[in-house]
Motif scaffolding. Structure first.
Motif, PDB file in Angstrom:
ATOM      1  N   ARG A 382       0.826  -1.204   0.000  1.00  0.00           N
ATOM      2  CA  ARG A 382       0.000   0.000   0.000  1.00  0.00           C
ATOM      3  C   ARG A 382       0.862   1.258   0.000  1.00  0.00           C
ATOM      4  NH1 ARG A 382      -5.144  -1.142   4.075  1.00  0.00           N
ATOM      5  NH2 ARG A 382      -5.764  -3.158   3.188  1.00  0.00           N
ATOM      6  N   THR A 383       1.952   1.213   0.758  1.00  0.00           N
ATOM      7  CA  THR A 383       2.866   2.353   0.761  1.00  0.00           C
ATOM      8  C   THR A 383       3.461   2.568  -0.624  1.00  0.00           C
ATOM      9  OG1 THR A 383       3.396   1.948   3.083  1.00  0.00           O
ATOM     10  CG2 THR A 383       4.926   3.315   1.826  1.00  0.00           C
ATOM     11  N   ALA A 384       3.836   1.470  -1.283  1.00  0.00           N
ATOM     12  CA  ALA A 384       4.388   1.571  -2.633  1.00  0.00           C
ATOM     13  C   ALA A 384       3.379   2.180  -3.594  1.00  0.00           C
ATOM     14  CB  ALA A 384       4.834   0.194  -3.121  1.00  0.00           C
ATOM     15  N   ALA A 385       2.115   1.775  -3.478  1.00  0.00           N
ATOM     16  CA  ALA A 385       1.082   2.336  -4.345  1.00  0.00           C
ATOM     17  C   ALA A 385       0.915   3.830  -4.093  1.00  0.00           C
ATOM     18  CB  ALA A 385      -0.237   1.601  -4.130  1.00  0.00           C
ATOM     19  N   THR A 386       0.951   4.225  -2.835  1.00  0.00           N
ATOM     20  CA  THR A 386       0.831   5.652  -2.509  1.00  0.00           C
ATOM     21  C   THR A 386       1.992   6.448  -3.086  1.00  0.00           C
ATOM     22  OG1 THR A 386      -0.346   5.130  -0.464  1.00  0.00           O
ATOM     23  CG2 THR A 386       0.677   7.302  -0.616  1.00  0.00           C
ATOM     24  N   LEU A 387       3.200   5.950  -2.897  1.00  0.00           N
ATOM     25  CA  LEU A 387       4.371   6.669  -3.390  1.00  0.00           C
ATOM     26  C   LEU A 387       4.427   6.678  -4.913  1.00  0.00           C
ATOM     27  CD1 LEU A 387       7.096   5.445  -0.874  1.00  0.00           C
ATOM     28  CD2 LEU A 387       6.052   7.704  -0.994  1.00  0.00           C
ATOM     29  N   ARG A 388       4.006   5.577  -5.542  1.00  0.00           N
ATOM     30  CA  ARG A 388       3.979   5.555  -6.998  1.00  0.00           C
ATOM     31  C   ARG A 388       3.024   6.606  -7.538  1.00  0.00           C
ATOM     32  NH1 ARG A 388       2.130   0.769  -7.745  1.00  0.00           N
ATOM     33  NH2 ARG A 388       4.029  -0.409  -8.207  1.00  0.00           N
ATOM     34  N   SER A 389       1.865   6.724  -6.898  1.00  0.00           N
ATOM     35  CA  SER A 389       0.889   7.726  -7.329  1.00  0.00           C
ATOM     36  C   SER A 389       1.419   9.144  -7.138  1.00  0.00           C
ATOM     37  CB  SER A 389      -0.413   7.533  -6.539  1.00  0.00           C
ATOM     38  OG  SER A 389      -1.342   8.546  -6.857  1.00  0.00           O
ATOM     39  N   GLU A 390       2.045   9.399  -5.983  1.00  0.00           N
ATOM     40  CA  GLU A 390       2.599  10.733  -5.734  1.00  0.00           C
ATOM     41  C   GLU A 390       3.747  11.035  -6.691  1.00  0.00           C
ATOM     42  OE1 GLU A 390       1.577  13.134  -3.700  1.00  0.00           O
ATOM     43  OE2 GLU A 390      -0.153  11.873  -3.218  1.00  0.00           O
ATOM     44  N   ALA A 391       4.578  10.027  -6.959  1.00  0.00           N
ATOM     45  CA  ALA A 391       5.689  10.244  -7.880  1.00  0.00           C
ATOM     46  C   ALA A 391       5.189  10.554  -9.287  1.00  0.00           C
ATOM     47  CB  ALA A 391       6.604   9.011  -7.896  1.00  0.00           C
ATOM     48  N   ALA A 392       4.137   9.852  -9.725  1.00  0.00           N
ATOM     49  CA  ALA A 392       3.578  10.130 -11.048  1.00  0.00           C
ATOM     50  C   ALA A 392       3.033  11.551 -11.120  1.00  0.00           C
ATOM     51  CB  ALA A 392       2.481   9.116 -11.364  1.00  0.00           C
ATOM     52  N   ALA A 393       2.392  12.014 -10.030  1.00  0.00           N
ATOM     53  CA  ALA A 393       1.879  13.388 -10.010  1.00  0.00           C
ATOM     54  C   ALA A 393       3.007  14.407 -10.078  1.00  0.00           C
ATOM     55  CB  ALA A 393       1.053  13.608  -8.745  1.00  0.00           C
ATOM     56  N   LEU A 394       4.198  14.015  -9.631  1.00  0.00           N
ATOM     57  CA  LEU A 394       5.348  14.917  -9.656  1.00  0.00           C
ATOM     58  C   LEU A 394       6.224  14.694 -10.892  1.00  0.00           C
ATOM     59  CD1 LEU A 394       6.379  14.465  -5.907  1.00  0.00           C
ATOM     60  CD2 LEU A 394       5.343  16.513  -6.909  1.00  0.00           C
ATOM     61  N   ASN A 395       5.720  13.911 -11.864  1.00  0.00           N
ATOM     62  CA  ASN A 395       6.482  13.567 -13.072  1.00  0.00           C
ATOM     63  C   ASN A 395       7.775  12.830 -12.717  1.00  0.00           C
ATOM     64  OD1 ASN A 395       4.621  14.805 -14.855  1.00  0.00           O
ATOM     65  ND2 ASN A 395       5.531  16.804 -14.416  1.00  0.00           N
ATOM     66  N   GLY A 396       7.705  12.023 -11.672  1.00  0.00           N
ATOM     67  CA  GLY A 396       8.874  11.278 -11.231  1.00  0.00           C
ATOM     68  C   GLY A 396       8.649   9.783 -11.272  1.00  0.00           C
ATOM     69  N   GLU A 397       9.592   9.043 -10.689  1.00  0.00           N
ATOM     70  CA  GLU A 397       9.534   7.588 -10.633  1.00  0.00           C
ATOM     71  C   GLU A 397       9.847   7.127  -9.211  1.00  0.00           C
ATOM     72  OE1 GLU A 397      11.279   5.397 -14.120  1.00  0.00           O
ATOM     73  OE2 GLU A 397      12.131   7.370 -14.535  1.00  0.00           O
ATOM     74  N   CYS A 398       9.290   5.977  -8.859  1.00  0.00           N
ATOM     75  CA  CYS A 398       9.438   5.453  -7.508  1.00  0.00           C
ATOM     76  C   CYS A 398      10.124   4.085  -7.563  1.00  0.00           C
ATOM     77  CB  CYS A 398       8.076   5.333  -6.827  1.00  0.00           C
ATOM     78  SG  CYS A 398       8.159   4.772  -5.114  1.00  0.00           S
ATOM     79  N   PHE A 399      10.964   3.816  -6.560  1.00  0.00           N
ATOM     80  CA  PHE A 399      11.714   2.564  -6.492  1.00  0.00           C
ATOM     81  C   PHE A 399      11.696   2.055  -5.056  1.00  0.00           C
ATOM     82  CE2 PHE A 399      13.371   5.311  -9.733  1.00  0.00           C
ATOM     83  CZ  PHE A 399      13.541   4.500 -10.837  1.00  0.00           C
ATOM     84  N   HIS A 400      11.828   0.728  -4.914  1.00  0.00           N
ATOM     85  CA  HIS A 400      11.902   0.102  -3.586  1.00  0.00           C
ATOM     86  C   HIS A 400      13.355  -0.244  -3.334  1.00  0.00           C
ATOM     87  CE1 HIS A 400      10.317  -3.183  -0.629  1.00  0.00           C
ATOM     88  NE2 HIS A 400      10.745  -2.092  -0.009  1.00  0.00           N
ATOM     89  N   LEU A 401      13.975   0.449  -2.396  1.00  0.00           N
ATOM     90  CA  LEU A 401      15.407   0.309  -2.172  1.00  0.00           C
ATOM     91  C   LEU A 401      15.716  -0.865  -1.254  1.00  0.00           C
ATOM     92  CD1 LEU A 401      18.087   1.631  -2.922  1.00  0.00           C
ATOM     93  CD2 LEU A 401      17.900   3.020  -0.865  1.00  0.00           C
ATOM     94  N   SER A 402      14.993  -0.974  -0.132  1.00  0.00           N
ATOM     95  CA  SER A 402      15.208  -2.067   0.821  1.00  0.00           C
ATOM     96  C   SER A 402      13.895  -2.296   1.560  1.00  0.00           C
ATOM     97  CB  SER A 402      16.349  -1.725   1.787  1.00  0.00           C
ATOM     98  OG  SER A 402      16.042  -0.581   2.548  1.00  0.00           O
ATOM     99  N   ALA A 403      13.945  -3.009   2.683  1.00  0.00           N
ATOM    100  CA  ALA A 403      12.723  -3.433   3.370  1.00  0.00           C
ATOM    101  C   ALA A 403      11.759  -2.276   3.607  1.00  0.00           C
ATOM    102  CB  ALA A 403      13.084  -4.094   4.695  1.00  0.00           C
ATOM    103  N   ASP A 404      12.200  -1.218   4.282  1.00  0.00           N
ATOM    104  CA  ASP A 404      11.310  -0.101   4.583  1.00  0.00           C
ATOM    105  C   ASP A 404      11.810   1.205   4.000  1.00  0.00           C
ATOM    106  OD1 ASP A 404      13.501   0.106   6.147  1.00  0.00           O
ATOM    107  OD2 ASP A 404      12.446   0.479   8.031  1.00  0.00           O
TER     108      ASP A 404
END
Length: 774
Positions: A382-404
């Motif tokens: 769910r956190t990943a989905a939230t960050l992906r959505s926010e990143a798209a709104a900012l014309n950016g990209e989201c990645f999962h670096l490690s556990a948290d």
């Protein structure tokens, strides 16, 4: 790096190219019969084109990225021009061995060397599949050359065997050129060296012209000035165009790397070669039985090829799926660390500013501990989905670096833009999440860093900066955004690295020492001391515990440091007891050490080694241990209490105090934090509040039958108020300094009256130190 040529150089190159073009037009006019038919007139424009092209290619080579390769091409072009001049002036018979053949054959040899140089820098056939496909194509073409040209050439009885062999070298050299051309075609337009398109076109002209010449010579119909003579000089002009393009500077703006375009004819290449081979066999005169067997074999090969094509397609799909999995996180579907570096490297080469934000969830482990790892995985999704959505709104990209930890890349040219992006992420993550009937409010710490300019910082450097900023946000309260400050964070990070490096060998170098600070009992005695670790480094000087202890905790050094302190304190206690001073020493124990299963055996072994009773040592723990490791701590603390080892809760009241933990955990001492003691003599409002807090803590201690010690006592007024409130002992600069063990025995009296100024009080004119360093 290719530097732009001066304007005069461009003007000279343009004039030379115009001259070559004019020479080629005169040559075409001669071929069309519009000019004189004399050999001298025919040779002049032809030589002008070849020799002038060779000179121009040689001069342009210095501006290219592979000057050696282009100079070899210039040499081959020059040799061909000389060979043609000798051919014309010497009246050499076509197809017969002559002194012109080495000059003509020098061109494919030079081109082979040039392409070897190109291959070193820009490999074309990097896969075995591509090499085999090109080999199949070349073999099929070679079969046709043998059937229609080479076999007939070798059977000619009117020429010597040596003449036939040399004549056969021309189509074979064309086959070499064709191999080089196919290799460049398999590369595709992506990643090819500049000028390769014109070079390939010139090679095609040479192959077609040579093939036509060979066929005409075999038929004894070549009379000079025919259509192959129009293609050879055209190839030389195309070589010049390739050298000119290769010498042009690359654009300053570099776009993100694209996925190489797949060649549509690539999968069909081996089957087209197979089809060409069967077609050639079909042209051979065969019996009816042989022709039937040939056709049956052909269709069987087609079915096998179709089966192989399906298998290759499945393998390609599997390869694409594995490639995707190697770049993406299986849990969240976001890009992983590898994809992050690839994307970040591409963005950092671009003209746009790049901002990087590292998002670290605060206390995420509590989700796993309370609800289980499956619920934790759901929360991360769910956190990943939230960050992906926010990143798209900012014309950016989201990645999962490690556990948290997550990373968001956004386009940003100024710190203000990056700050807005970071606040947007924090705001989105603060929304409560309902999971398995529980409402979770997990916050995040965000570190942000901005790439200063294209090419000045790589992906690892930018990640390091954002990580430093994120850790600073963690240290200063969490649930916040911190922008990287080069002047602050780089120096702090360098000092932390130096402290960690030096701290690892501090004990072996004898730089660590214990100082002991006394506690004053209500009876006036000083029999309890707290061991405080001091570090005097040869390079850094005196390093405060407030600085090196957090570094040691982050580096995993606290377990070893704690055990060194226990061993040194026990050794000192043994010495004091041998001198008739049965004192007690308290040492601070970090949470990771106390909950280790090997801690209690180590403690008992150390006490036994120095011949000390268990009550000689007291352990001080923080409230963080009570909150984070209550179940493990209860078992260890109970074992310590059963052995007669006193346990104190240090800095009580300033952390996440848990009264329920005090009821359940076996402890014997409460130490009131200096923050409340300092405020006792502050302004009226703060002093009254601090008085009530200390009064409540003392009352709590009385109710639980705990000994209460007040820390940070720096004035006689504070001491008097604390005695009135009912504390059992005082500790602080007013009571006594933290001193080396040799100085303790000479300054500590056997007794004093409670409430009076004891020996060792602050001398006149001396200011107490800042809280936390005594």
């Amino acid at each position: 790096m290719i530097l732009p040529a001066p304007r005069s150089v461009h003007r000279g190159t343009g004039l030379a190219a115009l001259g070559l073009g004019a020479g080629y037009l005169l040559h075409l006019m001669h071929l069309a019969g519009w000019t004189s038919t004399s050999p001298e007139w025919a040779l002049g424009p032809y030589l002008l084109v070849f020799l002038g092209s060779a000179a121009l290619i040689w001069s342009l080579a210095a501006r290219t990225e592979a000057p050696g390769a282009w100079r070899w091409l210039a040499a081959g072009t020059f040799c061909w021009g000389v060979g043609n001049a000798l051919y014309t002036l010497g009246s050499v018979q076509a197809g017969v061995l002559g002194f012109t053949d080495p000059w003509f054959l020098a061109l494919p040899a030079c081109m082979l060397v040039a392409f070897r140089l190109f291959e070193r820098r820009w490999p074309s056939l990097t896969s075995r599949e591509g090499q085999l496909d090109v080999a199949a194509q070349v073999m099929s073409v070679g079969a046709y050359l043998w059937f229609f040209v080479l076999a007939e050439q070798m059977r000619r009885a009117d020429h010597s065997l040596l003449s036939n062999l040399v004549a056969a070298l021309y189509p074979l050299s064309d086959l070499v050129l064709l191999s080089l051309l196919l290799a460049q075609t398999w590369r595709g337009p992506d990643g090819a060296p500049r000028g390769m398109g014109f070079l390939a076109a010139g090679m095609v002209c040479f192959v077609v012209a040579d093939t036509g010449y060979t066929i005409l010579a075999l038929r004894d119909t070549y009379a000079g000035n025919m259509w192959p003579d129009a293609l050879w000089p055209l190839a030389a002009l195309l070589f010049v165009a390739g050298a000119w393009q290769a010498g042009q500077p690359r654009p300053l703006t570099v776009s993100a790397p694209r996925r190489p375009r797949s060649l549509w004819y690539g999968p069909l290449a081996p089957y087209s070669a197979l089809l060409a081979g069967f077609m050639l066999l079909g042209a051979v005169r065969l019996s009816l039985e042989a022709r039937g067997a040939l056709y049956a074999t052909f269709f069987a090969a087609v079915f096998v090829a179709a089966r192989q094509t399906l298998t290759l397609r499945q393998l390609e799909d599997s390869r694409a799926r594995l490639e995707f999995q190697s770049r993406h996180d299986a849990l969240t579907g976001l890009g992983n660390r590898r994809q992050l570096h690839l994307t970040l490297d591409a963005r950092l080469r671009g003209p746009e500013g790049t901002g990087l934000l590292i998002v670290d969830l605060d206390d995420f482990r509590f989700v796993n501990e309370a609800l289980g790892h499956r619920a934790g995985d759901t929360f991360l999704q769910r956190t990943a989905a939230t960050l992906r959505s926010e990143a798209a709104a900012l014309n950016g990209e989201c990645f999962h670096l490690s556990a948290d930890e997550f990373v968001v890349i956004v386009p940003a040219a100024r710190d203000e833009q990056l700050g807005v992006a970071g606040e947007a992420l924090l705001h989105a993550l603060r929304a409560p999440v309902t999971l398995e009937g529980q409402v979770l409010n997990i916050t995040a710490s965000v570190g942000a860093a901005l790439a200063p300019a294209a090419g000045l910082l790589d992906s690892a450097g930018l990640l390091r900066r954002a990580d430093l900023a994120m850790k600073e946000a963690k240290r200063t309260g969490r649930n916040a955004l911190r922008l990287f400050d080069p002047l602050r964070d780089d120096a702090a990070a360098a000092r932390r690295v130096t402290i960690e490096t030096r701290l690892r060998g501090a004990a072996e170098r004898g730089e660590l020492q214990l100082h002991y600070q006394p506690q004053l009992e209500r009876s006036g005695q000083r029999v309890h001391f707290e061991a405080l670790l001091r570090w005097q480094d040869a390079q850094l000087g005196a390093v405060s515990p407030a600085e090196f202890v957090p570094v040691a905790e982050g580096a995993g050094l606290m377990v070893d440091l704690d055990r060194w302190v226990i061993a040194q304190a026990c050794r000192q206690l043994a010495g004091w007891r041998a001198a008739g001073r049965p004192w007690q020493v308290a040492v601070n124990i970090s949470p990771p050490n106390l909950v280790r299963p090997d801690f209690l055996p180590f403690l008992l072994r150390t006490l036994r080694q120095h011949g000390l009773p268990h009550a000689a040592l007291s352990l001080e723990v923080t409230e963080r241990l009570l909150i984070e490791n209550e179940a493990q701590a209860r078992q260890t603390l109970q074992a310590l209490m059963d052995l007669g080892i006193e346990v104190a809760v240090d800095d009580f009241g300033v952390g996440q105090s848990s009264l329920s933990s005090l009821l359940r955990l076996p402890i014997s001492v409460l130490k009131v934090d200096r923050a409340f003691v300092t405020e006792l003599t502050g302004d009226r409002a703060d002093g009254q509040a601090a008085f009530k807090v200390v009064q409540a803590v003392v009352g709590l201690g009385r109710a639980l039958n705990l000994r209460v010690v007040a820390e940070g006592v720096e004035t006689p007024e504070q001491a008097q108020l604390l005695w009135e409130l009912g504390v059992d002992a005082l500790q602080g600069y007013w009571i006594g300094r933290a001193t080396p063990p040799d100085a303790v025995a000479g300054t500590v009296p056997t007794g004093a009256v409670a409430g009076t100024v004891p020996t060792g009080a602050v001398p006149t004119g001396t200011s107490p130190p800042a809280p936390g360093v005594v």
